[in-house]
Design a protein around this motif. Structure first.
Motif, PDB file in Angstrom:
ATOM      1  N   GLY A 143       0.781  -1.218   0.000  1.00 36.13           N
ATOM      2  CA  GLY A 143       0.000   0.000   0.000  1.00 36.13           C
ATOM      3  C   GLY A 143       0.818   1.276   0.000  1.00 36.13           C
ATOM      4  N   ARG A 144       2.141   1.162   0.024  1.00 37.57           N
ATOM      5  CA  ARG A 144       3.008   2.331   0.040  1.00 37.57           C
ATOM      6  C   ARG A 144       3.584   2.576  -1.350  1.00 37.57           C
ATOM      7  N   THR A 145       4.092   3.762  -1.575  1.00 40.62           N
ATOM      8  CA  THR A 145       4.606   4.141  -2.897  1.00 40.62           C
ATOM      9  C   THR A 145       6.130   4.156  -2.891  1.00 40.62           C
ATOM     10  N   ALA A 146       6.712   3.414  -3.832  1.00 41.21           N
ATOM     11  CA  ALA A 146       8.163   3.289  -3.932  1.00 41.21           C
ATOM     12  C   ALA A 146       8.648   3.855  -5.255  1.00 41.21           C
ATOM     13  N   VAL A 147       9.663   4.699  -5.197  1.00 37.87           N
ATOM     14  CA  VAL A 147      10.332   5.230  -6.385  1.00 37.87           C
ATOM     15  C   VAL A 147      11.659   4.503  -6.536  1.00 37.87           C
ATOM     16  N   ILE A 148      11.898   3.927  -7.713  1.00 38.38           N
ATOM     17  CA  ILE A 148      13.148   3.228  -7.975  1.00 38.38           C
ATOM     18  C   ILE A 148      13.847   3.917  -9.136  1.00 38.38           C
ATOM     19  N   THR A 149      14.985   4.550  -8.862  1.00 42.37           N
ATOM     20  CA  THR A 149      15.762   5.151  -9.952  1.00 42.37           C
ATOM     21  C   THR A 149      16.636   4.081 -10.587  1.00 42.37           C
ATOM     22  N   GLY A 150      16.923   4.265 -11.871  1.00 48.61           N
ATOM     23  CA  GLY A 150      17.624   3.203 -12.589  1.00 48.61           C
ATOM     24  C   GLY A 150      16.770   1.948 -12.658  1.00 48.61           C
ATOM     25  N   GLY A 151      15.453   2.134 -12.690  1.00 51.32           N
ATOM     26  CA  GLY A 151      14.519   1.014 -12.583  1.00 51.32           C
ATOM     27  C   GLY A 151      14.150   0.354 -13.888  1.00 51.32           C
ATOM     28  N   SER A 152      14.801   0.740 -14.985  1.00 56.89           N
ATOM     29  CA  SER A 152      14.399   0.192 -16.285  1.00 56.89           C
ATOM     30  C   SER A 152      15.040  -1.145 -16.613  1.00 56.89           C
ATOM     31  N   GLU A 153      16.086  -1.541 -15.878  1.00 56.65           N
ATOM     32  CA  GLU A 153      16.730  -2.825 -16.136  1.00 56.65           C
ATOM     33  C   GLU A 153      17.562  -3.241 -14.934  1.00 56.65           C
ATOM     34  N   GLY A 154      18.122  -4.442 -14.990  1.00 61.31           N
ATOM     35  CA  GLY A 154      19.038  -4.909 -13.959  1.00 61.31           C
ATOM     36  C   GLY A 154      18.427  -4.963 -12.570  1.00 61.31           C
ATOM     37  N   MET A 155      19.218  -4.568 -11.583  1.00 60.81           N
ATOM     38  CA  MET A 155      18.774  -4.637 -10.198  1.00 60.81           C
ATOM     39  C   MET A 155      17.549  -3.767  -9.951  1.00 60.81           C
ATOM     40  N   GLY A 156      17.514  -2.563 -10.537  1.00 61.52           N
ATOM     41  CA  GLY A 156      16.370  -1.678 -10.324  1.00 61.52           C
ATOM     42  C   GLY A 156      15.067  -2.299 -10.773  1.00 61.52           C
ATOM     43  N   LYS A 157      15.075  -2.938 -11.926  1.00 63.34           N
ATOM     44  CA  LYS A 157      13.875  -3.612 -12.431  1.00 63.34           C
ATOM     45  C   LYS A 157      13.480  -4.760 -11.521  1.00 63.34           C
ATOM     46  N   ALA A 158      14.466  -5.534 -11.039  1.00 61.97           N
ATOM     47  CA  ALA A 158      14.177  -6.648 -10.134  1.00 61.97           C
ATOM     48  C   ALA A 158      13.586  -6.150  -8.819  1.00 61.97           C
ATOM     49  N   VAL A 159      14.122  -5.061  -8.293  1.00 60.68           N
ATOM     50  CA  VAL A 159      13.579  -4.460  -7.069  1.00 60.68           C
ATOM     51  C   VAL A 159      12.126  -4.058  -7.283  1.00 60.68           C
ATOM     52  N   ALA A 160      11.846  -3.417  -8.418  1.00 64.46           N
ATOM     53  CA  ALA A 160      10.480  -2.978  -8.710  1.00 64.46           C
ATOM     54  C   ALA A 160       9.509  -4.159  -8.740  1.00 64.46           C
ATOM     55  N   CYS A 161       9.911  -5.232  -9.392  1.00 59.19           N
ATOM     56  CA  CYS A 161       9.026  -6.404  -9.490  1.00 59.19           C
ATOM     57  C   CYS A 161       8.777  -7.028  -8.118  1.00 59.19           C
ATOM     58  N   GLN A 162       9.812  -7.099  -7.286  1.00 60.22           N
ATOM     59  CA  GLN A 162       9.645  -7.745  -5.986  1.00 60.22           C
ATOM     60  C   GLN A 162       8.867  -6.871  -5.009  1.00 60.22           C
ATOM     61  N   LEU A 163       9.041  -5.559  -5.075  1.00 61.14           N
ATOM     62  CA  LEU A 163       8.221  -4.681  -4.245  1.00 61.14           C
ATOM     63  C   LEU A 163       6.766  -4.715  -4.717  1.00 61.14           C
ATOM     64  N   SER A 164       6.574  -4.854  -6.019  1.00 65.36           N
ATOM     65  CA  SER A 164       5.217  -4.991  -6.552  1.00 65.36           C
ATOM     66  C   SER A 164       4.563  -6.271  -6.038  1.00 65.36           C
ATOM     67  N   GLU A 165       5.343  -7.361  -5.987  1.00 66.93           N
ATOM     68  CA  GLU A 165       4.830  -8.618  -5.444  1.00 66.93           C
ATOM     69  C   GLU A 165       4.360  -8.460  -4.000  1.00 66.93           C
ATOM     70  N   LYS A 166       4.981  -7.528  -3.287  1.00 63.23           N
ATOM     71  CA  LYS A 166       4.651  -7.300  -1.882  1.00 63.23           C
ATOM     72  C   LYS A 166       3.572  -6.240  -1.702  1.00 63.23           C
ATOM     73  N   GLY A 167       3.009  -5.754  -2.820  1.00 62.89           N
ATOM     74  CA  GLY A 167       1.862  -4.862  -2.732  1.00 62.89           C
ATOM     75  C   GLY A 167       2.149  -3.382  -2.823  1.00 62.89           C
ATOM     76  N   ALA A 168       3.359  -2.985  -3.224  1.00 57.89           N
ATOM     77  CA  ALA A 168       3.702  -1.564  -3.302  1.00 57.89           C
ATOM     78  C   ALA A 168       3.209  -0.938  -4.603  1.00 57.89           C
ATOM     79  N   ASN A 169       2.962   0.365  -4.560  1.00 58.59           N
ATOM     80  CA  ASN A 169       2.769   1.162  -5.765  1.00 58.59           C
ATOM     81  C   ASN A 169       4.160   1.522  -6.287  1.00 58.59           C
ATOM     82  N   ILE A 170       4.356   1.470  -7.600  1.00 57.65           N
ATOM     83  CA  ILE A 170       5.702   1.575  -8.163  1.00 57.65           C
ATOM     84  C   ILE A 170       5.819   2.753  -9.117  1.00 57.65           C
ATOM     85  N   VAL A 171       6.890   3.537  -8.936  1.00 55.83           N
ATOM     86  CA  VAL A 171       7.271   4.571  -9.899  1.00 55.83           C
ATOM     87  C   VAL A 171       8.708   4.291 -10.330  1.00 55.83           C
TER      88      VAL A 171
END
Length: 368
Positions: free
Chosen positions: A47-75
Motif C-alpha cells: 500500500g506504500r509508494t516506492a520510487v526506484i531510480t535506474g529502474g528500467s533494467e538490472g537490479m532496479g527492475k528486479a527491485v520494482a518487481c519484488q516490491l510490486s509482489e509485496k503490494g507496493a505502488n511503483i514509480v
C-alpha cells in the motif's frame, strides 16, 4: 561491476587459527542469517509508494518487481522510455493486488538536480499529494579502466552517473520528507526509507576500477553522514506535542552488492582490464533477482549496511570504521575475521599487480 575477491582461496596455506576462525565465522554468519534480528518486519511496503531510480533494467527492475509482489505502488525513473515501459509492464505483471496497486514511470536525467526535483514533484502529484514512502537509488553504470589511461571526462561522467544521481535524488526527497508540520497535523505513520545502492568496491578497491570505485566510496560516506544527520529530525518528533517536526521518521540504508548479471555487466566486461578480471576471477555474479531478494529481506530485518553474500560481509568487516553496525556481535566478529584475512589479501593484491606489470609491461593506452 562488483568484484569478488579470492579472500578464502589464495596461494598461502592458512594457519590452524585461520581455519578455526573461518569456520566459526561461517557458523555465526549462518546462524545470524537463520534467526535474523527479530520477527517484526521493519520494511512494510504494501500500500506504500516506492520510487526506484535506474529502474528500467538490472537490479532496479528486479527491485520494482519484488516490491510490486509485496503490494507496493511503483514509480520507475530512468532515461530510456522504451526500457521504462517494458520494465513497468513487468512490475505490473508481478502485482499482488492489481485492482489497488498503481504504476507510473518518469523519464529523467538524474545527473541534473533540477530534474530530480521535477521527478519528486511529479511523483507527489501522482500520489494524491503525498510524497513517496520509499526511494531506492539504483541508477548508474561502471566504466572500468586504469586511472592514468582514462580520459578526465570519463572520470567526471562516472562521478555524475554514480554519485550525483544518488546525491541529487536524496537531496530532492529529503527536502520534502523533512518539512516540519504542526503538531495538529502529525499522525502515527510508518518510517520512510531512503536506500542507496553501492558496491563492495567501497570497502576494498580493486585495480582497474579507479573511475568507478571513488564514486561508490562517496555514496558510502554520504550514507554514513545521513544516518547521523537524520536522527536530528527523527529526534525532533519526540516533542511532537509541543513543536513542529517532520511527518514521520526516516531510515537510511545502503546495499553493497558484488557482481550482478545484467546488460551493464556485459558491457563492463568488454572494457575491463585483463588484470582486473584476474584479481576478481573468483567472483560469482548473482542475478538481479537474487540481489534484490537478499536486500529486501535485510531491509525487513532493519539492517543499515547490507551485503549480499558472505565474502561481501567479510569485505565489509575490513572497512567498518565508524559506520553504523547491523549487529554488534556479528559485525564485531566479522571485523576480527577480516583483519586476519586481509593481512594476506591486501599485500597479495599489490603483488599480483606488480607481477602483471613485470610480465605484460605498461597498460595499452586507448587511441584518442
Amino acid at each position: 561491476m562488483h568484484p569478488l575477491l579470492p579472500i578464502i582461496s589464495y596461494n598461502a596455506s592458512p594457519t590452524t587459527l585461520g581455519i578455526y576462525t573461518i569456520l566459526c565465522g561461517l557458523f555465526l554468519y549462518t546462524a545470524s542469517k537463520m534467526f535474523g534480528f527479530g520477527s517484526r518486519n521493519q520494511f512494510v511496503v504494501a500500500g506504500r509508494t516506492a520510487v526506484i531510480t535506474g529502474g528500467s533494467e538490472g537490479m532496479g527492475k528486479a527491485v520494482a518487481c519484488q516490491l510490486s509482489e509485496k503490494g507496493a505502488n511503483i514509480v520507475l525513473v530512468a532515461r530510456t522510455v522504451s526500457k521504462l515501459h517494458e520494465a513497468l509492464e513487468a512490475a505490473k505483471g508481478s502485482a499482488t493486488h492489481t485492482d489497488r496497486q498503481r504504476f507510473h514511470y518518469i523519464s529523467a536525467d538524474l545527473t541534473d538536480a533540477a530534474e530530480c526535483e521535477r521527478v519528486m514533484a511529479e511523483v507527489t502529484e501522482w500520489n494524491d499529494g503525498q510524497a513517496p514512502d520509499i526511494v531506492w537509488c539504483c541508477a548508474g553504470y561502471c566504466n572500468p579502466g586504469f586511472f592514468a589511461e582514462t580520459p578526465v571526462q570519463t572520470l567526471r561522467d562516472q562521478m555524475d552517473t554514480v554519485y550525483w544521481t544518488a546525491a541529487n535524488t536524496a537531496h530532492a526527497i529529503l527536502r520534502r520528507w523533512l518539512v516540519p508540520i504542526s503538531p495538529s497535523q502529525q499522525m502515527p505513520l510508518p518510517p520512510r526509507h531512503l536506500i542507496f545502492t553501492c558496491s563492495t568496491l567501497a570497502f576494498v578497491p580493486i585495480a582497474g576500477y579507479a573511475p568507478y570505485s571513488p564514486a561508490k566510496a562517496a555514496i558510502r560516506s554520504l550514507s554514513d553522514t545521513l544516518s547521523q544527520e537524520i536522527e536530528v529530525y527523527n529526534g525532533s518528533r519526540v516533542y511532537k506535542c509541543r513543536t513542529e517536526a517532520p511527518a514521520t521518521d526516516v531510515k537510511i540504508h545502503t546495499v553493497f552488492p558484488m557482481g550482478i548479471l545484467s546488460p551493464g555487466f556485459d558491457n563492463e566486461q568488454k572494457l575491463k582490464p585483463d588484470l582486473t578480471k584476474k584479481l576478481e576471477a573468483a567472483d560469482k555474479p548473482q542475478t538481479p533477482r537474487e540481489v534484490a531478494s537478499i536486500a529486501i529481506k535485510a531491509l525487513e530485518r532493519g539492517e543499515y549496511m547490507i551485503t549480499t553474500m558472505f565474502v561481501g560481509d567479510v569485505m565489509k568487516g575490513s572497512a567498518l570504521g565508524g559506520s553504523q553496525r547491523n549487529s554488534f556481535i556479528r559485525d564485531t566478529f566479522t571485523g576480527w575475521l577480516s583483519n586476519l584475512l586481509f593481512l594476506h589479501v591486501s599485500p597479495d593484491l599489490r603483488r599480483q599487480a606488480w607481477h602483471w606489470g613485470e610480465k605484460h609491461g605498461v597498460p595499452s593506452r586507448p587511441r584518442a
